[in-house]
Design a protein around this motif. Structure first.
Motif, mmCIF file in Angstrom:
data_model
loop_
_atom_site.group_PDB
_atom_site.id
_atom_site.type_symbol
_atom_site.label_atom_id
_atom_site.label_comp_id
_atom_site.label_asym_id
_atom_site.label_seq_id
_atom_site.Cartn_x
_atom_site.Cartn_y
_atom_site.Cartn_z
ATOM 1 N N GLU A 51 1.140 -1.093 -0.460
ATOM 2 C CA GLU A 51 0.231 0.016 0.005
ATOM 3 C C GLU A 51 0.749 1.384 0.356
ATOM 4 N N GLU A 52 1.924 1.006 0.710
ATOM 5 C CA GLU A 52 2.969 2.248 1.088
ATOM 6 C C GLU A 52 3.609 2.907 -0.764
ATOM 7 N N ILE A 53 3.646 1.411 -1.239
ATOM 8 C CA ILE A 53 4.515 1.980 -2.853
ATOM 9 C C ILE A 53 3.565 1.816 -3.423
ATOM 10 N N GLY A 54 2.205 1.536 -3.155
ATOM 11 C CA GLY A 54 1.624 2.031 -4.514
ATOM 12 C C GLY A 54 1.150 3.071 -3.885
ATOM 13 N N PHE A 55 0.806 4.024 -2.654
ATOM 14 C CA PHE A 55 0.968 5.394 -2.565
ATOM 15 C C PHE A 55 2.028 6.612 -3.222
ATOM 16 N N ILE A 56 2.847 6.038 -3.083
ATOM 17 C CA ILE A 56 4.551 6.613 -3.956
ATOM 18 C C ILE A 56 4.159 6.519 -5.287
ATOM 19 N N GLN A 57 3.794 5.145 -5.836
ATOM 20 C CA GLN A 57 3.638 5.192 -7.065
ATOM 21 C C GLN A 57 2.961 6.616 -8.104
ATOM 22 N N ASN A 58 1.699 6.493 -7.185
ATOM 23 C CA ASN A 58 0.889 7.068 -7.913
ATOM 24 C C ASN A 58 0.962 8.638 -7.872
ATOM 25 N N ALA A 59 1.868 8.906 -6.150
ATOM 26 C CA ALA A 59 1.685 10.530 -5.714
ATOM 27 C C ALA A 59 3.469 10.312 -7.078
ATOM 28 N N PHE A 60 4.089 9.921 -6.691
ATOM 29 C CA PHE A 60 5.972 10.307 -7.286
ATOM 30 C C PHE A 60 5.340 10.768 -9.237
ATOM 31 N N GLY A 61 4.608 9.674 -9.783
ATOM 32 C CA GLY A 61 4.432 9.086 -11.193
ATOM 33 C C GLY A 61 5.214 8.584 -11.781
ATOM 34 N N ALA A 62 6.398 7.732 -11.578
ATOM 35 C CA ALA A 62 7.232 7.335 -12.491
ATOM 36 C C ALA A 62 6.417 5.361 -13.152
ATOM 37 N N ILE A 63 5.424 5.992 -13.619
ATOM 38 C CA ILE A 63 4.454 4.936 -13.835
ATOM 39 C C ILE A 63 4.475 4.142 -15.433
ATOM 40 N N LEU A 64 4.974 2.806 -15.668
ATOM 41 C CA LEU A 64 4.934 2.867 -17.165
ATOM 42 C C LEU A 64 4.032 2.539 -18.274
ATOM 43 N N GLY A 65 3.944 3.000 -19.058
ATOM 44 C CA GLY A 65 2.677 3.452 -19.903
ATOM 45 C C GLY A 65 2.078 1.906 -20.269
ATOM 46 N N PRO A 66 1.427 1.394 -21.307
ATOM 47 C CA PRO A 66 0.368 0.529 -21.062
ATOM 48 C C PRO A 66 1.466 -0.017 -22.644
ATOM 49 N N GLN A 67 1.725 0.552 -23.769
ATOM 50 C CA GLN A 67 2.474 0.299 -24.543
ATOM 51 C C GLN A 67 4.044 -0.756 -24.223
#
Length: 405
Positions: free
Chosen positions: A226-242
């Protein structure tokens, strides 16, 4: 599509092929669709849909995250825009005055982030020989919050007893974070050895084709996830769908690729180990490697990375100029073989004195063995050594291979 009860009993290779979900939403498509979308229509304000904005969740990325969590045996997975985005996001778990212990021969990008970026936020690094459990124990202070390690390490292929470090960490209420890039979940599963978090540069073996950059994180428990999920969403360095789709595709062939990478690497490592041009070979599959027996116990194989030292810098330059098959580049884990010169490439950000202390000398090379026929790579290396003055006429037979001596 494998049902949950079938996944429990299926072999790893079968789970790889069926890693992504197939259900009626995707009309029975055997390949996960690419949801190339930034936002999602909400049909009801009182009952919003599962997805609203792709930074917070995307079906293609979620399929990859579920797949890596299953393969690593974790609670939840997370996909990031690069391996360093994954590692840096994990470092965001910590706060001012926290201390992290790290393997003292770690990847240069990790070293750069933890010594030059995160000290700005008051997070401190301490480097320790994690292959020595007593050294790890002695390095722990009241400020220590985690141990971050690579096994095998990059590029010296040192082997750390992951289970022993995890036991020690738990005694001191510390997190254990393992970079599993070199081994992949096929050959090694650190969470099953007691680790709390696993990270991958998915650019490497998981992608496998030098065509995508990405990072993955798997958390063992719900609270940490849950904490890593929060960081992923807040920090935003996500992988794109392609890119998520490309990694899902890469996963399907991970087992067969890793089997061939390792088979060829063992053969080439043995050949290099018996060549007079080579001063030393670092490969856990060699019986004389310091971590050979431990690697054989905690992992299901030895991987496809070989490091080796030549005798002087002039020979390194000549060798790199003469080889024709491998790419000379900074990455690894691809279908094509890649030779890296760590002192000027993967570890160039580390100060020279520290680099040499780590064993990353100016004569060290790292070979990521690809899917070429190993005999072709050996013959290419042999002609390069011959051009360097090592006469091919002075040979002895090693298996079915001619070896210069």
């Amino acid at each position: 599509m494998l049902k949950n009860n079938q996944k429990t009993h299926a072999s790893f290779g079968t789970r790889l092929v069926h890693a992504e979900p197939v259900d009626e939403r995707h009309h029975g498509a055997l390949s996960m669709p690419i949801y190339q979308v930034s936002t999602f229509h909400q049909f009801s304000l009182s009952e919003p849909g599962r997805y609203d904005y792709s930074r917070s969740g995307n079906p293609t990325r979620e399929a990859l995250e579920q797949a890596i969590a299953d393969l690593e045996g974790g609670y939840a997975g997370f996909a990031f825009s690069s391996g360093m985005a994954a590692i840096s996001s994990v470092f965001c778990l910590f706060k001012t005055d926290d201390e992290i212990l790290l393997s003292d021969d770690i990847y240069g990008g990790t070293y750069r982030a933890i010594t030059k970026l995160f000290p700005r936020f008051g997070i401190q690094a301490k480097f320790v020989n994690t292959t020595d459990i007593n050294a790890v124990r002695d390095a722990i202070t009241p400020a220590t919050r985690a141990v971050f390690l690579e096994s095998p390490s990059n590029p010296q292929m040192n082997i750390t007893d992951i289970e022993a470090v995890c036991r020690l960490a738990k005694q001191h209420n510390l997190l254990t974070i393992v970079d599993n890039t070199f081994m992949t979940p096929y050959l090694q599963q650190p969470l099953r050895l007691g680790a709390d978090i696993v990270v991958h540069s998915a650019t490497k073996y998981i992608g496998g084709h030098s065509d995508v950059v990405g990072g993955l994180v798997v958390a063992a428990e719900k609270e940490l996830a849950e904490e890593i999920g929060f960081i992923q969403n807040a920090f935003g360095a996500i992988l794109g769908p392609q890119d998520s789709w490309l990694l899902l595709r890469g996963l399907k062939t991970l087992k067969v690729r890793m089997d061939q990478h390792e088979k060829s690497a063992r053969r080439i490592a043995e050949w290099l180990d018996n060549h007079s041009a080579v001063e030393r070979v670092y490969y856990p599959g060699l019986a004389h490697h310091p971590g050979h027996e431990l690697a054989a116990v905690q992992a299901a194989g030895f991987g496809g990375i070989i490091s080796f030292s030549l005798r002087n810098v002039e020979q390194v330059e000549s060798f790199l100029n003469q080889i024709t098959l491998p790419a000379i580049a900074v990455s690894l884990g691809a279908v094509e073989s890649i030779v890296t010169y760590p002192a000027r490439m993967s570890h160039a950000s580390i100060p020279e004195a520290k680099r040499k202390q780590m064993g990353v000398t100016d004569t060290l090379l790292r070979l990521s063995v690809g899917l070429e026929e190993p005999d072709d790579l050996i013959h290419d290396f042999e002609q390069a050594f011959r051009c360097m003055g090592f006469a091919s006429s002075d040979v002895r037979t090693y298996g079915n291979i001619s070896v210069s001596k």
